[in-house]
Every structure is written in structure tokens, then in C-alpha cells.
Design a protein around this motif. Structure first.
Motif, mmCIF file in Angstrom:
data_model
loop_
_atom_site.group_PDB
_atom_site.id
_atom_site.type_symbol
_atom_site.label_atom_id
_atom_site.label_comp_id
_atom_site.label_asym_id
_atom_site.label_seq_id
_atom_site.Cartn_x
_atom_site.Cartn_y
_atom_site.Cartn_z
ATOM 1 N N GLY A 17 0.808 -1.210 0.000
ATOM 2 C CA GLY A 17 0.000 0.000 0.000
ATOM 3 C C GLY A 17 0.841 1.258 0.000
ATOM 4 O O GLY A 17 0.552 2.209 -0.741
ATOM 5 N N VAL A 18 1.889 1.282 0.823
ATOM 6 C CA VAL A 18 2.781 2.445 0.867
ATOM 7 C C VAL A 18 3.527 2.573 -0.463
ATOM 8 O O VAL A 18 3.639 3.674 -1.014
ATOM 9 N N ALA A 19 4.009 1.462 -0.983
ATOM 10 C CA ALA A 19 4.715 1.504 -2.270
ATOM 11 C C ALA A 19 3.789 2.005 -3.380
ATOM 12 O O ALA A 19 4.192 2.821 -4.217
ATOM 13 N N PRO A 28 7.948 10.786 -3.128
ATOM 14 C CA PRO A 28 8.960 10.184 -2.259
ATOM 15 C C PRO A 28 8.366 9.557 -0.997
ATOM 16 O O PRO A 28 8.949 8.651 -0.421
ATOM 17 N N CYS A 29 7.195 10.067 -0.549
ATOM 18 C CA CYS A 29 6.586 9.556 0.672
ATOM 19 C C CYS A 29 5.094 9.880 0.657
ATOM 20 O O CYS A 29 4.621 10.626 -0.201
ATOM 21 N N VAL A 30 4.366 9.295 1.611
ATOM 22 C CA VAL A 30 2.925 9.507 1.674
ATOM 23 C C VAL A 30 2.500 9.660 3.132
ATOM 24 O O VAL A 30 3.030 8.990 4.017
ATOM 25 N N ILE A 62 10.006 3.147 6.193
ATOM 26 C CA ILE A 62 10.594 4.370 6.739
ATOM 27 C C ILE A 62 9.467 5.261 7.237
ATOM 28 O O ILE A 62 8.527 5.553 6.496
ATOM 29 N N GLN A 63 9.559 5.672 8.492
ATOM 30 C CA GLN A 63 8.563 6.539 9.121
ATOM 31 C C GLN A 63 9.244 7.843 9.516
ATOM 32 O O GLN A 63 10.222 7.835 10.244
ATOM 33 N N THR A 64 8.716 8.969 9.032
ATOM 34 C CA THR A 64 9.302 10.268 9.308
ATOM 35 C C THR A 64 8.242 11.188 9.916
ATOM 36 O O THR A 64 7.168 11.336 9.336
ATOM 37 N N PRO A 65 8.525 11.799 11.078
ATOM 38 C CA PRO A 65 7.550 12.712 11.682
ATOM 39 C C PRO A 65 7.332 13.948 10.807
ATOM 40 O O PRO A 65 8.251 14.408 10.128
ATOM 41 N N VAL A 78 8.899 3.306 1.403
ATOM 42 C CA VAL A 78 9.538 1.991 1.380
ATOM 43 C C VAL A 78 10.938 2.203 0.834
ATOM 44 O O VAL A 78 11.110 2.894 -0.172
ATOM 45 N N PRO A 79 11.969 1.648 1.500
ATOM 46 C CA PRO A 79 13.336 1.828 1.007
ATOM 47 C C PRO A 79 13.472 1.373 -0.442
ATOM 48 O O PRO A 79 12.896 0.358 -0.840
#
Length: 89
Positions: A17-19, A28-30, A62-65, A78-79
């Protein structure tokens, strides 16, 4: 980098799902909530949070605040080096 052992179907659903939300849209991220992760994986929010934490700990997610309009949140990715073979080892 990755722990030995296979991932569960729910973990795989979160990664897929993230990919899908990142690479398919060339992002790059969601930004996803615990509820979003639960819906993606088909599990409760509490279980989705445990799955997320395990994937982050294993280096598979990968989780980023980040700041959101509702307060603190997280963006996920996802890396790039993670492929299907890594996830099934």
C-alpha cells in the motif's frame, strides 16, 4: 539489515500500500494515518500500529515525523533497495 523470517500477509499489504501510494504516483513519501494503514491491511488500528512498528524496526518501512493540519503525523516510504525477494526471505 532485515531480520530472517517471512513477513505476514498484513505486513505485506502495508508495504504494498505504501509503495503503491508513493512509487505509483512518483512521490517520495505519503502521509497515512493509523486508520489508513489499518484499512490497507484489513486489520484493527491497534494491530496496524504494531505491524507498522515492527516494519519500521526491521528497516522495511521508513517513518518520518511531520506536522499536519491536525497536529503531529507521519509520512511513510519503502526503502528503494527493498524488493519482493527481500520481503519474502
Amino acid at each position: 539489515m532485515f531480520e530472517a523470517g517471512e513477513i505476514t500477509g498484513a505486513e505485506r499489504s502495508i508495504l504494498d500500500g505504501v509503495a503503491d501510494e508513493t512509487y505509483s504516483w512518483n512521490r517520495p513519501c505519503v502521509l497515512l494515518s493509523a486508520r489508513d494503514l489499518a484499512e490497507i491491511a484489513g486489520v484493527s488500528r491497534r494491530h496496524a500500529v504494531r505491524l507498522r512498528d515492527k516494519l519500521v524496526e526491521r528497516g522495511m518501512l521508513i517513518q518520518t515525523p511531520c506536522k499536519t493540519q491536525y497536529g503531529q503525523g507521519y509520512v511513510y516510504s519503502v526503502p528503494m533497495h527493498l524488493d519482493a525477494e527481500d520481503a519474502h526471505e
